[in-house]
Design a protein around this motif. Structure first.
Motif, PDB file in Angstrom:
ATOM      1  N   THR A   1     -35.652 -81.424  47.695  1.00 41.49           N
ATOM      2  CA  THR A   1     -35.541 -80.100  46.732  1.00 41.49           C
ATOM      3  C   THR A   1     -36.517 -78.574  47.158  1.00 41.49           C
ATOM      4  O   THR A   1     -38.460 -78.822  47.486  1.00 41.49           O
ATOM      5  N   VAL A   2     -36.192 -77.389  47.266  1.00 38.26           N
ATOM      6  CA  VAL A   2     -37.420 -76.000  47.804  1.00 38.26           C
ATOM      7  C   VAL A   2     -37.113 -75.597  46.026  1.00 38.26           C
ATOM      8  O   VAL A   2     -35.723 -75.341  45.235  1.00 38.26           O
ATOM      9  N   PHE A   3     -38.259 -74.599  45.868  1.00 41.27           N
ATOM     10  CA  PHE A   3     -38.007 -74.181  44.272  1.00 41.27           C
ATOM     11  C   PHE A   3     -37.886 -72.759  44.809  1.00 41.27           C
ATOM     12  O   PHE A   3     -38.843 -72.289  45.803  1.00 41.27           O
ATOM     13  N   LEU A   4     -37.656 -72.119  44.332  1.00 40.51           N
ATOM     14  CA  LEU A   4     -38.795 -70.676  44.303  1.00 40.51           C
ATOM     15  C   LEU A   4     -38.417 -69.899  42.425  1.00 40.51           C
ATOM     16  O   LEU A   4     -37.583 -69.408  41.521  1.00 40.51           O
ATOM     17  N   ARG A   5     -40.077 -70.305  42.151  1.00 44.32           N
ATOM     18  CA  ARG A   5     -40.783 -69.525  40.611  1.00 44.32           C
ATOM     19  C   ARG A   5     -40.345 -68.262  40.779  1.00 44.32           C
ATOM     20  O   ARG A   5     -41.564 -67.373  41.635  1.00 44.32           O
ATOM     21  N   MET A   6     -39.705 -67.525  39.911  1.00 47.74           N
ATOM     22  CA  MET A   6     -40.617 -66.051  39.368  1.00 47.74           C
ATOM     23  C   MET A   6     -40.536 -65.576  38.582  1.00 47.74           C
ATOM     24  O   MET A   6     -40.128 -65.857  37.679  1.00 47.74           O
ATOM     25  N   ASN A   7     -42.394 -64.483  38.816  1.00 49.90           N
ATOM     26  CA  ASN A   7     -42.157 -64.263  37.597  1.00 49.90           C
ATOM     27  C   ASN A   7     -42.691 -62.425  37.585  1.00 49.90           C
ATOM     28  O   ASN A   7     -41.915 -61.826  38.544  1.00 49.90           O
ATOM     29  N   SER A   8     -42.426 -61.827  36.507  1.00 50.71           N
ATOM     30  CA  SER A   8     -42.356 -60.772  36.489  1.00 50.71           C
ATOM     31  C   SER A   8     -41.430 -59.950  36.563  1.00 50.71           C
ATOM     32  O   SER A   8     -41.542 -58.639  37.206  1.00 50.71           O
ATOM     33  N   LEU A   9     -40.480 -60.575  36.865  1.00 49.58           N
ATOM     34  CA  LEU A   9     -39.174 -59.970  37.199  1.00 49.58           C
ATOM     35  C   LEU A   9     -38.616 -58.681  36.501  1.00 49.58           C
ATOM     36  O   LEU A   9     -38.788 -58.315  35.465  1.00 49.58           O
ATOM     37  N   LYS A  10     -37.843 -57.979  37.662  1.00 50.72           N
ATOM     38  CA  LYS A  10     -37.429 -56.651  37.112  1.00 50.72           C
ATOM     39  C   LYS A  10     -36.137 -56.342  37.878  1.00 50.72           C
ATOM     40  O   LYS A  10     -35.147 -57.205  38.557  1.00 50.72           O
ATOM     41  N   PRO A  11     -35.747 -54.788  36.837  1.00 52.46           N
ATOM     42  CA  PRO A  11     -34.162 -55.422  36.873  1.00 52.46           C
ATOM     43  C   PRO A  11     -33.601 -55.323  38.857  1.00 52.46           C
ATOM     44  O   PRO A  11     -32.408 -55.563  38.757  1.00 52.46           O
ATOM     45  N   GLU A  12     -34.807 -54.582  39.520  1.00 49.25           N
ATOM     46  CA  GLU A  12     -34.165 -54.424  41.149  1.00 49.25           C
ATOM     47  C   GLU A  12     -34.445 -56.071  41.710  1.00 49.25           C
ATOM     48  O   GLU A  12     -34.051 -56.307  42.709  1.00 49.25           O
ATOM     49  N   ASP A  13     -34.631 -56.776  41.007  1.00 55.83           N
ATOM     50  CA  ASP A  13     -34.706 -58.239  41.676  1.00 55.83           C
ATOM     51  C   ASP A  13     -33.563 -58.938  41.379  1.00 55.83           C
ATOM     52  O   ASP A  13     -33.361 -60.534  42.009  1.00 55.83           O
ATOM     53  N   THR A  14     -32.716 -58.304  40.275  1.00 62.08           N
ATOM     54  CA  THR A  14     -31.144 -58.923  40.197  1.00 62.08           C
ATOM     55  C   THR A  14     -30.286 -58.700  41.122  1.00 62.08           C
ATOM     56  O   THR A  14     -30.191 -58.250  42.902  1.00 62.08           O
ATOM     57  N   ALA A  15     -29.675 -59.858  41.986  1.00 63.93           N
ATOM     58  CA  ALA A  15     -29.156 -60.006  42.820  1.00 63.93           C
ATOM     59  C   ALA A  15     -28.637 -61.648  42.745  1.00 63.93           C
ATOM     60  O   ALA A  15     -28.627 -62.594  42.238  1.00 63.93           O
ATOM     61  N   VAL A  16     -27.654 -62.232  44.166  1.00 63.82           N
ATOM     62  CA  VAL A  16     -27.350 -62.822  44.287  1.00 63.82           C
ATOM     63  C   VAL A  16     -28.565 -63.989  45.582  1.00 63.82           C
ATOM     64  O   VAL A  16     -28.819 -63.235  46.567  1.00 63.82           O
ATOM     65  N   TYR A  17     -29.452 -64.921  44.633  1.00 64.22           N
ATOM     66  CA  TYR A  17     -30.081 -65.750  45.071  1.00 64.22           C
ATOM     67  C   TYR A  17     -29.355 -66.613  46.201  1.00 64.22           C
ATOM     68  O   TYR A  17     -29.051 -68.072  45.498  1.00 64.22           O
ATOM     69  N   TYR A  18     -29.532 -67.141  48.160  1.00 61.75           N
ATOM     70  CA  TYR A  18     -29.133 -68.201  48.574  1.00 61.75           C
ATOM     71  C   TYR A  18     -30.473 -68.743  48.874  1.00 61.75           C
ATOM     72  O   TYR A  18     -31.693 -68.485  49.380  1.00 61.75           O
ATOM     73  N   CYS A  19     -30.372 -70.587  48.655  1.00 58.87           N
ATOM     74  CA  CYS A  19     -31.258 -70.693  49.367  1.00 58.87           C
ATOM     75  C   CYS A  19     -30.180 -71.854  51.111  1.00 58.87           C
ATOM     76  O   CYS A  19     -29.764 -71.110  51.342  1.00 58.87           O
ATOM     77  N   LYS A  20     -31.552 -71.320  52.002  1.00 61.58           N
ATOM     78  CA  LYS A  20     -30.875 -71.732  53.370  1.00 61.58           C
ATOM     79  C   LYS A  20     -32.081 -73.029  53.822  1.00 61.58           C
ATOM     80  O   LYS A  20     -33.124 -73.111  53.861  1.00 61.58           O
ATOM     81  N   VAL A  21     -30.716 -73.649  54.980  1.00 62.75           N
ATOM     82  CA  VAL A  21     -32.253 -75.066  55.565  1.00 62.75           C
ATOM     83  C   VAL A  21     -32.068 -74.271  56.846  1.00 62.75           C
ATOM     84  O   VAL A  21     -31.222 -73.554  57.562  1.00 62.75           O
TER      85      VAL A  21
END
Length: 119
Positions: A78-98
Motif C-alpha cells: 500500500t502507498v499513502f498520500l497524506r495531504m495537509n493544509s489543503l487548498k481549493p486548488e488541490d481539488t482534483a481526481v487523484y490517481y495512484c500509479k505503479v
C-alpha cells in the motif's frame, strides 16, 4: 493482472487534511517506485509525489511540497498520500500509479479518487 484500488478521497474544508491510500496487487510491490498524480477539470494530469521502492527517496511537485507526504508499507502493498493544509486548488481526481521503471515513465494506473476542497 495488476490492480490498484484507491480510497480516502472526499470533501474537505480549506486548511483540512486527508489521507489517500492505494492498495496494489498482481505484482511484486516492493520492487516498484510508486507515485500519485492528479487531474483537475480542464487541466492535464500532473505528478504530485513519488517514492522509491525502499522509501529511500521521495519527490514532490512545487505546489504540494511541504504540505503533502508520500509513504508506503511494503508489507501491506500500500502507498499513502497524506495531504495537509489543503487548498481549493488541490481539488482534483487523484490517481495512484505503479511505476514500471523511473517515476514519470510508463506504469499501471488506478481508477482515481475525487478530492474536493471547498467551504
Amino acid at each position: 493482472q495488476v490492480q490498484l484500488v484507491e480510497s480516502g478521497g472526499g470533501l474537505v474544508l480549506p486548511g483540512g487534511s486527508l489521507t489517500l491510500s492505494c492498495a496494489v496487487s498482481g505484482l511484486t510491490f516492493s520492487r516498484h517506485a510508486m507515485s500519485w498524480y492528479r487531474q483537475a477539470p480542464g487541466k492535464a494530469r500532473e505528478l504530485v509525489a513519488g517514492i522509491t521502492p525502499s522509501s529511500s527517496s521521495t519527490k514532490y511537485s512545487d505546489p504540494v511540497s511541504g504540505r503533502f507526504t508520500i509513504s508506503r508499507d511494503n508489507d501491506k502493498n500500500t502507498v499513502f498520500l497524506r495531504m495537509n493544509s489543503l487548498k481549493p486548488e488541490d481539488t482534483a481526481v487523484y490517481y495512484c500509479k505503479v511505476e514500471i521503471g523511473v517515476i514519470g515513465g510508463p506504469g499501471f494506473w488506478g481508477q482515481g479518487t475525487q478530492v474536493t476542497v471547498s467551504s
